[in-house]
Design a protein around this motif. Structure first.
Motif, PDB file in Angstrom:
ATOM      1  N   PRO A   1      -1.144  26.896  21.642  1.00  0.00           N
ATOM      2  CA  PRO A   1      -1.595  26.358  20.348  1.00  0.00           C
ATOM      3  C   PRO A   1      -2.428  25.086  20.464  1.00  0.00           C
ATOM      4  O   PRO A   1      -3.298  24.842  19.633  1.00  0.00           O
ATOM      5  N   ALA A   2      -2.188  24.290  21.484  1.00  0.00           N
ATOM      6  CA  ALA A   2      -2.956  23.049  21.637  1.00  0.00           C
ATOM      7  C   ALA A   2      -4.422  23.310  21.954  1.00  0.00           C
ATOM      8  O   ALA A   2      -5.275  22.454  21.719  1.00  0.00           O
ATOM      9  N   LEU A   3      -4.722  24.473  22.473  1.00  0.00           N
ATOM     10  CA  LEU A   3      -6.103  24.770  22.854  1.00  0.00           C
ATOM     11  C   LEU A   3      -6.857  25.605  21.820  1.00  0.00           C
ATOM     12  O   LEU A   3      -7.996  25.992  22.059  1.00  0.00           O
TER      13      LEU A   3
ATOM     14  N   GLN B   1     -12.805  20.301  11.941  1.00  0.00           N
ATOM     15  CA  GLN B   1     -12.830  18.922  11.451  1.00  0.00           C
ATOM     16  C   GLN B   1     -11.509  18.558  10.780  1.00  0.00           C
ATOM     17  O   GLN B   1     -10.970  17.474  10.991  1.00  0.00           O
ATOM     18  N   ARG B   2     -10.951  19.469   9.993  1.00  0.00           N
ATOM     19  CA  ARG B   2      -9.665  19.198   9.331  1.00  0.00           C
ATOM     20  C   ARG B   2      -8.543  19.071  10.351  1.00  0.00           C
ATOM     21  O   ARG B   2      -7.660  18.211  10.209  1.00  0.00           O
ATOM     22  N   MET B   3      -8.574  19.918  11.398  1.00  0.00           N
ATOM     23  CA  MET B   3      -7.527  19.840  12.409  1.00  0.00           C
ATOM     24  C   MET B   3      -7.637  18.554  13.216  1.00  0.00           C
ATOM     25  O   MET B   3      -6.627  17.914  13.527  1.00  0.00           O
ATOM     26  N   LEU B   4      -8.849  18.164  13.552  1.00  0.00           N
ATOM     27  CA  LEU B   4      -9.031  16.935  14.323  1.00  0.00           C
ATOM     28  C   LEU B   4      -8.684  15.697  13.510  1.00  0.00           C
ATOM     29  O   LEU B   4      -8.233  14.688  14.053  1.00  0.00           O
TER      30      LEU B   4
ATOM     31  N   ALA C   1     -14.132  25.891  18.694  1.00  0.00           N
ATOM     32  CA  ALA C   1     -15.429  25.226  18.868  1.00  0.00           C
ATOM     33  C   ALA C   1     -16.348  26.058  19.753  1.00  0.00           C
ATOM     34  O   ALA C   1     -17.543  26.198  19.478  1.00  0.00           O
ATOM     35  N   VAL C   2     -15.792  26.639  20.806  1.00  0.00           N
ATOM     36  CA  VAL C   2     -16.595  27.492  21.692  1.00  0.00           C
ATOM     37  C   VAL C   2     -17.014  28.761  20.965  1.00  0.00           C
ATOM     38  O   VAL C   2     -18.136  29.237  21.101  1.00  0.00           O
ATOM     39  N   THR C   3     -16.114  29.307  20.157  1.00  0.00           N
ATOM     40  CA  THR C   3     -16.445  30.498  19.377  1.00  0.00           C
ATOM     41  C   THR C   3     -17.591  30.210  18.414  1.00  0.00           C
ATOM     42  O   THR C   3     -18.484  31.038  18.223  1.00  0.00           O
TER      43      THR C   3
END
Length: 136
Positions: free
Chosen positions: A69-71, A125-128, A77-79
């Protein structure tokens, strides 16, 4: 006596191998002249495309579900970056000179990839923002 029997057996095997090689050359020549061999001998494009789609679906499913889950944020972002490459191809397909199926599918791909890219950036952005320190 064993040596002469061994030599006879080796000579017999060499003769058999030579006849098998000649038969293989004859079959190869017949196969080359066969009308089935040529442009239509391989799988058609639809079968190949569907095979790649199914394999990519399974590989993608197992890759995503094996990620911790941490990744998930970096994976998203890569997707999104991959989707931006897809959108370039869709723009090329949509920019065809004749209006038709290719241009319609290209336009649809541009719209769907754009939604995926911008939606993915909003979610990332919301997760970060949850990991930022709160200011007093």
């Amino acid at each position: 006596m064993a040596d002469s029997a061994l030599l006879d057996r080796a000579a017999q095997l060499a003769t058999d191998a030579a006849s098998l090689a000649a038969k293989a050359r004859e079959l190869a020549a017949q196969a080359a002249m066969s009308p089935e061999v040529g442009a239509n001998a391989g799988p058609d494009a639809l079968t190949m495309g569907l095979t790649v789609l199914v394999l990519a679906t399974f590989v993608g499913y197992y890759v995503v579900w094996r990620v911790t889950p941490a990744l998930h944020s970096p994976l998203m972002a890569v997707t999104n970056a991959i989707s931006s490459v897809i959108i370039v191809g869709a723009l090329l397909a949509a920019g065809a000179s004749a209006v038709g199926f290719s241009q319609a599918m290209g336009f649809l791909a541009v719209v769907l990839a754009s939604v995926n890219i911008f939606g993915g950036f909003v979610v990332s952005q919301r997760m970060l923002s949850k990991f930022k320190k709160k200011q007093k």
